[in-house]
Design an enzyme around this catalytic site. Structure first.
Site, PDB file in Angstrom:
ATOM      1  N   CYS A  76      11.225  40.108  -8.724  1.00  0.00           N
ATOM      2  CA  CYS A  76      11.488  41.145  -9.569  1.00  0.00           C
ATOM      3  C   CYS A  76      10.334  42.219  -9.583  1.00  0.00           C
ATOM      4  O   CYS A  76       9.335  41.613  -9.677  1.00  0.00           O
ATOM      5  CB  CYS A  76      11.792  40.754 -11.096  1.00  0.00           C
ATOM      6  SG  CYS A  76      12.236  41.960 -12.149  1.00  0.00           S
ATOM      7  N   CYS A  80       6.763  41.727 -16.237  1.00  0.00           N
ATOM      8  CA  CYS A  80       6.604  40.923 -17.709  1.00  0.00           C
ATOM      9  C   CYS A  80       5.813  39.505 -17.522  1.00  0.00           C
ATOM     10  O   CYS A  80       5.899  38.735 -16.633  1.00  0.00           O
ATOM     11  CB  CYS A  80       8.056  40.368 -17.977  1.00  0.00           C
ATOM     12  SG  CYS A  80       9.334  41.678 -17.809  1.00  0.00           S
ATOM     13  N   CYS A  83       6.855  35.959 -17.121  1.00  0.00           N
ATOM     14  CA  CYS A  83       7.900  35.658 -16.241  1.00  0.00           C
ATOM     15  C   CYS A  83       7.591  35.063 -14.969  1.00  0.00           C
ATOM     16  O   CYS A  83       7.051  35.744 -14.064  1.00  0.00           O
ATOM     17  CB  CYS A  83       9.127  36.699 -16.210  1.00  0.00           C
ATOM     18  SG  CYS A  83      10.472  36.221 -15.351  1.00  0.00           S
ATOM     19  N   CYS A 120      26.778  32.388 -19.441  1.00  0.00           N
ATOM     20  CA  CYS A 120      25.923  33.598 -19.276  1.00  0.00           C
ATOM     21  C   CYS A 120      25.326  33.716 -17.889  1.00  0.00           C
ATOM     22  O   CYS A 120      24.902  32.548 -17.267  1.00  0.00           O
ATOM     23  CB  CYS A 120      24.871  33.282 -20.030  1.00  0.00           C
ATOM     24  SG  CYS A 120      25.252  32.991 -21.914  1.00  0.00           S
ATOM     25  N   CYS A 151      28.758  36.406 -20.536  1.00  0.00           N
ATOM     26  CA  CYS A 151      27.481  37.256 -20.883  1.00  0.00           C
ATOM     27  C   CYS A 151      26.524  37.542 -19.541  1.00  0.00           C
ATOM     28  O   CYS A 151      26.633  36.745 -18.766  1.00  0.00           O
ATOM     29  CB  CYS A 151      26.465  36.472 -21.910  1.00  0.00           C
ATOM     30  SG  CYS A 151      25.105  37.090 -22.234  1.00  0.00           S
ATOM     31  N   CYS A 211      23.345  40.677 -27.153  1.00  0.00           N
ATOM     32  CA  CYS A 211      22.452  39.542 -27.430  1.00  0.00           C
ATOM     33  C   CYS A 211      20.928  40.105 -27.344  1.00  0.00           C
ATOM     34  O   CYS A 211      20.615  40.483 -26.126  1.00  0.00           O
ATOM     35  CB  CYS A 211      22.930  38.497 -26.356  1.00  0.00           C
ATOM     36  SG  CYS A 211      21.851  37.167 -26.308  1.00  0.00           S
ATOM     37  N   ARG A 283      20.024  31.732 -31.607  1.00  0.00           N
ATOM     38  CA  ARG A 283      19.946  30.747 -30.655  1.00  0.00           C
ATOM     39  C   ARG A 283      18.506  30.155 -30.290  1.00  0.00           C
ATOM     40  O   ARG A 283      17.564  31.120 -30.167  1.00  0.00           O
ATOM     41  CB  ARG A 283      20.246  31.566 -29.141  1.00  0.00           C
ATOM     42  CG  ARG A 283      20.403  30.564 -28.008  1.00  0.00           C
ATOM     43  CD  ARG A 283      20.837  31.041 -26.994  1.00  0.00           C
ATOM     44  NE  ARG A 283      22.201  31.383 -26.929  1.00  0.00           N
ATOM     45  CZ  ARG A 283      22.767  32.365 -26.338  1.00  0.00           C
ATOM     46  NH1 ARG A 283      22.210  33.040 -25.617  1.00  0.00           N
ATOM     47  NH2 ARG A 283      24.246  32.446 -26.313  1.00  0.00           N
TER      48      ARG A 283
HETATM   49  N1  SAM Z   1      15.545  40.583 -15.730  1.00  0.00           N
HETATM   50  C1  SAM Z   1      16.314  40.560 -16.920  1.00  0.00           C
HETATM   51  C2  SAM Z   1      15.517  41.143 -18.235  1.00  0.00           C
HETATM   52  O1  SAM Z   1      14.506  41.021 -18.097  1.00  0.00           O
HETATM   53  O2  SAM Z   1      16.433  41.529 -19.111  1.00  0.00           O
HETATM   54  C3  SAM Z   1      17.111  39.192 -17.412  1.00  0.00           C
HETATM   55  C4  SAM Z   1      16.407  38.089 -17.024  1.00  0.00           C
HETATM   56  S1  SAM Z   1      14.944  37.362 -17.921  1.00  0.00           S
HETATM   57  C5  SAM Z   1      14.406  35.989 -17.140  1.00  0.00           C
HETATM   58  C6  SAM Z   1      15.825  37.109 -19.606  1.00  0.00           C
HETATM   59  C7  SAM Z   1      14.857  36.614 -20.846  1.00  0.00           C
HETATM   60  O3  SAM Z   1      14.479  35.286 -20.586  1.00  0.00           O
HETATM   61  C8  SAM Z   1      13.637  37.728 -21.008  1.00  0.00           C
HETATM   62  O4  SAM Z   1      14.024  38.826 -21.656  1.00  0.00           O
HETATM   63  C9  SAM Z   1      12.470  36.822 -21.659  1.00  0.00           C
HETATM   64  O5  SAM Z   1      12.890  36.936 -23.255  1.00  0.00           O
HETATM   65  C10 SAM Z   1      13.224  35.331 -21.346  1.00  0.00           C
HETATM   66  N2  SAM Z   1      12.076  34.654 -20.667  1.00  0.00           N
HETATM   67  C11 SAM Z   1      11.695  35.036 -19.421  1.00  0.00           C
HETATM   68  N3  SAM Z   1      10.829  33.882 -19.147  1.00  0.00           N
HETATM   69  C12 SAM Z   1      10.397  33.252 -20.212  1.00  0.00           C
HETATM   70  C13 SAM Z   1       9.505  32.235 -20.488  1.00  0.00           C
HETATM   71  N4  SAM Z   1       8.550  31.834 -19.594  1.00  0.00           N
HETATM   72  N5  SAM Z   1       9.564  31.835 -21.470  1.00  0.00           N
HETATM   73  C14 SAM Z   1      10.357  32.154 -22.519  1.00  0.00           C
HETATM   74  N6  SAM Z   1      11.210  33.177 -22.142  1.00  0.00           N
HETATM   75  C15 SAM Z   1      11.208  33.421 -21.112  1.00  0.00           C
HETATM   76 FE1  SF4 Z   2      11.962  40.390 -13.842  1.00  0.00          FE
HETATM   77 FE2  SF4 Z   2      11.533  38.361 -15.361  1.00  0.00          FE
HETATM   78 FE3  SF4 Z   2      10.846  40.896 -16.451  1.00  0.00          FE
HETATM   79 FE4  SF4 Z   2      13.546  40.177 -16.311  1.00  0.00          FE
HETATM   80  S1  SF4 Z   2      11.797  38.944 -17.520  1.00  0.00           S
HETATM   81  S2  SF4 Z   2      12.457  42.171 -15.935  1.00  0.00           S
HETATM   82  S3  SF4 Z   2      13.384  39.008 -14.498  1.00  0.00           S
HETATM   83  S4  SF4 Z   2      10.233  40.021 -14.597  1.00  0.00           S
END
Ligand code: SAM
Ligand code: SF4
Length: 351
Positions: A76, A80, A83, A120, A151, A211, A283
């Protein structure tokens, strides 16, 4: 005071305690001070108050069970800080292409057989490309035809993309705000909090259920945590589903060495979310595997009523899923039937 007087006083109970919130009222004008006052209540009073609200709108022992599939993993372009799927960090995760529709439908069929009521799907994208939308919409309509709720979480969406998802009958779109507006730039630099709100607005206006929630444990202050809940509760409509994640520190990410969240602080967050968004499903999302059974039980008491379950929940093959089943049985928790959320919008294809 004699022991007898003490016993008599205890038997009287705490008649002086009156709930602060009216469980029938759905408000969109919460202040940080009000949230702080709720958060700071003695623990028992906070849980009692959350229970009053919870039982007004939901069956007290029902929990909604969702199954999650990553339809496009890793690579990606966003940064973030939490992530493992960001291409900006060296997390050792191998990126994959968008899964084929038939493979996704086969996975969904298995999840349905295992008892899931909502499917989902998540993609590690900043936003989908228009050319991906045919496949995404085919996944949604195929799964709806099986009788499950759908979802998607695909990142930011244009108006046209939202329209196509609505037409294909998507029930829910996940798009987390993650933290307070003030703390957001400390976690993510490749988009803004306002970008997130803009996508949420498009989704809401298209009649798709929202959500949206966030993460606790990214080094934010308690005021940031409550700021996040306040931002969700003061949206024009409360998200129908509110995931509260506990950070899972991922090796190689900037937040990989974050400190563990105090378990009771996390329970308090759940209780405040329950009280201020009375008709939303709350959730217990990422991080549940890091929690003890006792912490999870307290979260359910505080008003959490949705979890992600492995798609083999009802078989003994997956030890994690089996562990879930044992805990849910111990607590007398049963699966919430689809479409039980009192604020859910009824969705039909070709709106
Ligand atoms: N890329 C899309 C986005 O960011 O909306 C969808 C996928 S992203 C993996 C979905 C959510 O997972 C993120 O918004 C975040 O809140 C949660 N998430 C991701 N990594 C995480 C982590 N290490 N611990 C807790 N929550 C996490
Ligand atoms: Fe990309 Fe992870 Fe951020 Fe979703 S949470 S936009 S998958 S870096």
């Amino acid at each position: 005071m004699t022991i007898q007087t003490r016993i008599e006083e205890a038997a009287q109970g705490d008649k002086g305690f009156a709930a602060r919130t009216n469980p029938d009222e759905v408000r969109h004008d919460w202040t940080r001070e009000e949230l702080q006052a709720l958060y700071d209540l003695p623990f028992n009073d906070l849980i009692f108050e959350a229970q009053i609200v919870h039982r007004r709108w939901f069956k007290s022992n029902e929990v909604q069970m969702s199954t999650l599939l990553s339809i496009k993993t890793g690579g990606c372009p966003e940064d973030c800080g939490y992530c493992a799927q960001s291409a900006k960090f060296d997390t050792g995760l191998k990126a994959s292409k968008l899964m084929e529709v038939e493979k996704v439908l086969a996975e969904a069929r298995r999840a349905k057989e295992a008892g899931a009521t909502r499917y989902c799907m998540g993609a590690a994208w900043r936003e989908p490309k228009d050319r991906d939308m045919d496949m995404i919409c085919a996944m949604v309509s195929g799964i709806k035809d099986m009788g499950m709720e759908t979802c998607m979480t695909l990142g930011m969406l244009s108006g046209q993309q939202v329209h196509r998802l609505a037409q294909s009958g998507l029930d829910y779109y996940n798009h987390n705000i993650d933290t307070s507006e003030e703390y957001y730039p400390k976690v993510i630099s490749t988009r803004t909090f306002q970008d997130r709100l803009d996508t949420l607005e498009r989704v809401r206006n298209a009649g798709i259920n929202v959500c949206s929630g966030g993460i606790v444990g990214m080094g934010e202050s308690q005021s940031d945590r409550l700021g996040m809940l306040m931002a969700l509760a003061n949206l024009p409509e409360h998200p129908q589903s509110v995931p509260i994640n506990m950070l899972m520190p991922m090796e190689g990410t900037p937040l990989g060495l974050s400190e563990k969240v105090d378990p009771l602080d996390f329970v308090r967050m759940i209780a405040v979310a329950r009280i201020i968004m009375p008709q939303s499903v709350v959730r217990l999302a990422a991080g549940r595997e890091l929690m003890s059974d006792e912490q999870q039980a307290l979260c359910f008491m505080a008003g959490a009523n949705s979890i992600f379950v492995g798609d083999k929940l009802l078989t003994a093959k997956n030890p994690e899923a089996d562990k879930d089943r044992v805990l849910l049985d111990k607590l007398g928790i049963v699966s919430m039937p689809a479409h039980s959320c009192p604020s859910e919008k009824k969705v039909s294809a070709d709106r």
